[in-house]
Design a protein around this motif. Structure first.
Motif, PDB file in Angstrom:
ATOM      1  N   ALA A 283      -7.138  12.524  -5.213  1.00  0.00           N
ATOM      2  CA  ALA A 283      -7.361  13.815  -5.864  1.00  0.00           C
ATOM      3  C   ALA A 283      -6.506  14.897  -5.211  1.00  0.00           C
ATOM      4  O   ALA A 283      -5.966  15.768  -5.899  1.00  0.00           O
ATOM      5  CB  ALA A 283      -8.834  14.194  -5.790  1.00  0.00           C
ATOM      6  N   ARG A 284      -6.356  14.825  -3.899  1.00  0.00           N
ATOM      7  CA  ARG A 284      -5.528  15.798  -3.187  1.00  0.00           C
ATOM      8  C   ARG A 284      -4.069  15.685  -3.611  1.00  0.00           C
ATOM      9  O   ARG A 284      -3.370  16.701  -3.769  1.00  0.00           O
ATOM     10  CB  ARG A 284      -5.656  15.578  -1.676  1.00  0.00           C
ATOM     11  N   LEU A 285      -3.595  14.458  -3.817  1.00  0.00           N
ATOM     12  CA  LEU A 285      -2.228  14.254  -4.279  1.00  0.00           C
ATOM     13  C   LEU A 285      -2.019  14.898  -5.640  1.00  0.00           C
ATOM     14  O   LEU A 285      -1.039  15.625  -5.854  1.00  0.00           O
ATOM     15  CB  LEU A 285      -1.926  12.750  -4.368  1.00  0.00           C
ATOM     16  N   LEU A 286      -2.940  14.657  -6.573  1.00  0.00           N
ATOM     17  CA  LEU A 286      -2.811  15.254  -7.905  1.00  0.00           C
ATOM     18  C   LEU A 286      -2.886  16.767  -7.821  1.00  0.00           C
ATOM     19  O   LEU A 286      -2.125  17.471  -8.500  1.00  0.00           O
ATOM     20  CB  LEU A 286      -3.898  14.706  -8.832  1.00  0.00           C
ATOM     21  N   TYR A 287      -3.780  17.280  -7.012  1.00  0.00           N
ATOM     22  CA  TYR A 287      -3.906  18.730  -6.850  1.00  0.00           C
ATOM     23  C   TYR A 287      -2.597  19.339  -6.353  1.00  0.00           C
ATOM     24  O   TYR A 287      -2.121  20.346  -6.896  1.00  0.00           O
ATOM     25  CB  TYR A 287      -5.035  19.040  -5.868  1.00  0.00           C
ATOM     26  N   ASP A 288      -2.007  18.738  -5.328  1.00  0.00           N
ATOM     27  CA  ASP A 288      -0.752  19.258  -4.780  1.00  0.00           C
ATOM     28  C   ASP A 288       0.363  19.229  -5.829  1.00  0.00           C
ATOM     29  O   ASP A 288       1.183  20.161  -5.903  1.00  0.00           O
ATOM     30  CB  ASP A 288      -0.330  18.444  -3.555  1.00  0.00           C
ATOM     31  N   MET A 289       0.390  18.180  -6.646  1.00  0.00           N
ATOM     32  CA  MET A 289       1.402  18.089  -7.694  1.00  0.00           C
ATOM     33  C   MET A 289       1.184  19.158  -8.756  1.00  0.00           C
ATOM     34  O   MET A 289       2.130  19.757  -9.269  1.00  0.00           O
ATOM     35  CB  MET A 289       1.385  16.688  -8.314  1.00  0.00           C
ATOM     36  N   LEU A 290      -0.091  19.401  -9.092  1.00  0.00           N
ATOM     37  CA  LEU A 290      -0.410  20.446 -10.069  1.00  0.00           C
ATOM     38  C   LEU A 290      -0.045  21.825  -9.533  1.00  0.00           C
ATOM     39  O   LEU A 290       0.506  22.653 -10.262  1.00  0.00           O
ATOM     40  CB  LEU A 290      -1.899  20.400 -10.412  1.00  0.00           C
ATOM     41  N   VAL A 291      -0.346  22.069  -8.274  1.00  0.00           N
ATOM     42  CA  VAL A 291       0.011  23.356  -7.665  1.00  0.00           C
ATOM     43  C   VAL A 291       1.521  23.563  -7.725  1.00  0.00           C
ATOM     44  O   VAL A 291       2.009  24.629  -8.117  1.00  0.00           O
ATOM     45  CB  VAL A 291      -0.484  23.431  -6.206  1.00  0.00           C
ATOM     46  N   SER A 292       2.275  22.542  -7.349  1.00  0.00           N
ATOM     47  CA  SER A 292       3.728  22.646  -7.317  1.00  0.00           C
ATOM     48  C   SER A 292       4.313  22.938  -8.697  1.00  0.00           C
ATOM     49  O   SER A 292       5.172  23.806  -8.853  1.00  0.00           O
ATOM     50  CB  SER A 292       4.333  21.348  -6.767  1.00  0.00           C
ATOM     51  N   GLU A 293       3.813  22.240  -9.699  1.00  0.00           N
ATOM     52  CA  GLU A 293       4.363  22.382 -11.047  1.00  0.00           C
ATOM     53  C   GLU A 293       3.836  23.633 -11.755  1.00  0.00           C
ATOM     54  O   GLU A 293       4.611  24.406 -12.308  1.00  0.00           O
ATOM     55  CB  GLU A 293       4.018  21.143 -11.881  1.00  0.00           C
ATOM     56  N   LEU A 294       2.525  23.824 -11.746  1.00  0.00           N
ATOM     57  CA  LEU A 294       1.938  24.874 -12.568  1.00  0.00           C
ATOM     58  C   LEU A 294       2.117  26.266 -11.974  1.00  0.00           C
ATOM     59  O   LEU A 294       2.257  27.238 -12.714  1.00  0.00           O
ATOM     60  CB  LEU A 294       0.449  24.593 -12.798  1.00  0.00           C
ATOM     61  N   THR A 295       2.113  26.383 -10.638  1.00  0.00           N
ATOM     62  CA  THR A 295       2.345  27.705 -10.055  1.00  0.00           C
ATOM     63  C   THR A 295       3.798  28.101 -10.202  1.00  0.00           C
ATOM     64  O   THR A 295       4.119  29.273 -10.377  1.00  0.00           O
ATOM     65  CB  THR A 295       1.932  27.743  -8.577  1.00  0.00           C
ATOM     66  N   ASN A 296       4.711  27.134 -10.148  1.00  0.00           N
ATOM     67  CA  ASN A 296       6.126  27.428 -10.400  1.00  0.00           C
ATOM     68  C   ASN A 296       6.314  27.882 -11.838  1.00  0.00           C
ATOM     69  O   ASN A 296       7.091  28.787 -12.134  1.00  0.00           O
ATOM     70  CB  ASN A 296       6.997  26.190 -10.131  1.00  0.00           C
ATOM     71  N   MET A 297       5.602  27.228 -12.761  1.00  0.00           N
ATOM     72  CA  MET A 297       5.673  27.584 -14.160  1.00  0.00           C
ATOM     73  C   MET A 297       5.152  28.987 -14.380  1.00  0.00           C
ATOM     74  O   MET A 297       5.720  29.785 -15.132  1.00  0.00           O
ATOM     75  CB  MET A 297       4.861  26.593 -14.990  1.00  0.00           C
ATOM     76  N   SER A 298       4.059  29.328 -13.673  1.00  0.00           N
ATOM     77  CA  SER A 298       3.495  30.656 -13.782  1.00  0.00           C
ATOM     78  C   SER A 298       4.452  31.714 -13.250  1.00  0.00           C
ATOM     79  O   SER A 298       4.661  32.754 -13.875  1.00  0.00           O
ATOM     80  CB  SER A 298       2.173  30.716 -13.014  1.00  0.00           C
ATOM     81  N   ALA A 299       5.066  31.436 -12.096  1.00  0.00           N
ATOM     82  CA  ALA A 299       6.011  32.380 -11.512  1.00  0.00           C
ATOM     83  C   ALA A 299       7.212  32.588 -12.428  1.00  0.00           C
ATOM     84  O   ALA A 299       7.727  33.688 -12.591  1.00  0.00           O
ATOM     85  CB  ALA A 299       6.459  31.888 -10.138  1.00  0.00           C
ATOM     86  N   SER A 300       7.653  31.493 -13.052  1.00  0.00           N
ATOM     87  CA  SER A 300       8.792  31.563 -13.958  1.00  0.00           C
ATOM     88  C   SER A 300       8.479  32.441 -15.159  1.00  0.00           C
ATOM     89  O   SER A 300       9.306  33.238 -15.597  1.00  0.00           O
ATOM     90  CB  SER A 300       9.175  30.144 -14.423  1.00  0.00           C
ATOM     91  N   SER A 301       7.278  32.295 -15.710  1.00  0.00           N
ATOM     92  CA  SER A 301       6.894  33.080 -16.882  1.00  0.00           C
ATOM     93  C   SER A 301       6.782  34.561 -16.537  1.00  0.00           C
ATOM     94  O   SER A 301       7.105  35.418 -17.339  1.00  0.00           O
ATOM     95  CB  SER A 301       5.558  32.573 -17.464  1.00  0.00           C
TER      96      SER A 301
END
Length: 304
Positions: A283-301
């Motif tokens: 679960a920690r692995l998936l969480y870290d991957m989600l943080v990396s992808e989705l927060t970058n996406m948010s910053a980009s928007s």
């Protein structure tokens, strides 16, 4: 399903030897690759064929080639050896504390398409763990966090004392069919005008829902389980509903209403680890991957 008294006539090692003979183009190279004697390789394949009562290989010149039956059996044997490998890896993972199953609870207002790149990558590193993706709505998301029934939660509500990683914002638009009477009224419409018509609402997924959000003053209300059902009713001209743009973007002949004092609902989404330090490694692995992808996406928007 095998009967309780079934006893295999063949061994996994025999099938692996057959695969090696085919993959390396003969007994000599296969024996060298597996660090076995050529005679033991010959004996293993001969024993395999004898036990099955079918011919798997034929010698053409100096090369061993598969028979038609051998091609079928080899293909199925590869599935067997992969399955055993995965089974042993899973046992090792569980021994090391790797979870056999994790649950990701996602607020329905969150656009699932944002998850696909992460989930595609996560599948390659999940080590056979099963992933359950569960839709949550309103206080159902809070319940999943407070009661720790999910390993990861994407929500727009943070319970008191809980922190979350900010993600992209969500929006909900008030929509009706172009043929609906509300679409013919001058905009903005008043709450009193809206209350005279049927509202379509999404069922709160909590066991004990608390209706504390959304415009819920309509005397007539129909409750559905998801946005797809709600959209069908709205398109049919039956009622009005708050729906996110990713749901309505492909719909035909919808009108976005302007409600006096509140034309749209919007807010932030958060990524939460309900179990905090007790979160397992998968679960920690998936969480870290989600943080990396989705927060970058948010910053980009935000930058655009």
């Amino acid at each position: 399903m095998a009967t309780p008294n079934f006893r295999p006539k063949t061994t996994l090692e025999q099938w692996r030897i057959l695969q090696a003979v085919v993959d390396y183009g003969g007994y000599a190279r296969a024996a060298e690759a597996l660090n076995k004697s050529q005679s033991s390789m010959n004996h293993a394949v001969a024993k395999l064929q004898q036990s099955l009562g079918v011919k798997l290989l034929k010698v053409v010149g100096r090369k061993a080639e598969l028979t038609a039956t051998g091609e079928v059996m080899l293909r199925r044997s590869r599935q067997l050896t992969v399955l055993v490998t995965e089974l042993e890896q899973l046992a090792l993972n569980l021994k090391q504390g790797w979870e056999p199953e994790i649950k990701l609870a996602v607020e329905m207002a969150f656009d699932r398409k944002q998850l696909l790149p992460v989930l595609r990558e996560f599948q390659l590193h999940s080590r056979g763990s099963r992933l359950i993706i569960e839709d949550t709505v309103l206080t159902g998301s809070v319940e999943a966090i407070v009661e720790q029934t999910a390993d990861i939660v994407i929500t727009h509500q943070l319970p008191r004392g809980i922190v979350g990683e900010p993600l992209s914002n969500y929006q909900m638009h008030l929509v009706v069919a172009a043929s609906h009477p509300l679409a013919q009224l001058p905009q903005p419409v008043s709450p009193d005008q809206l209350s005279q018509y049927l509202q379509i609402v999404i069922r709160d997924t909590a066991r004990k829902p608390v209706e504390a959000e959304g415009w819920l003053k309509a005397e007539q209300r129909w409750t559905v389980n998801n946005f797809t059902e709600a959209l069908h009713l709205v398109e049919a001209g039956i009622g009005f509903c708050w729906l996110p743009p990713f749901v309505t973007s492909t719909a035909d002949e919808l009108v976005e209403l302007t409600l006096a004092g509140s034309s749209r609902r919007e807010g932030g989404m958060y990524l939460v680890l309900p179990k905090d330090e007790k979160t397992g490694p998968c679960a920690r692995l998936l969480y870290d991957m989600l943080v990396s992808e989705l927060t970058n996406m948010s910053a980009s928007s935000i930058r655009t």
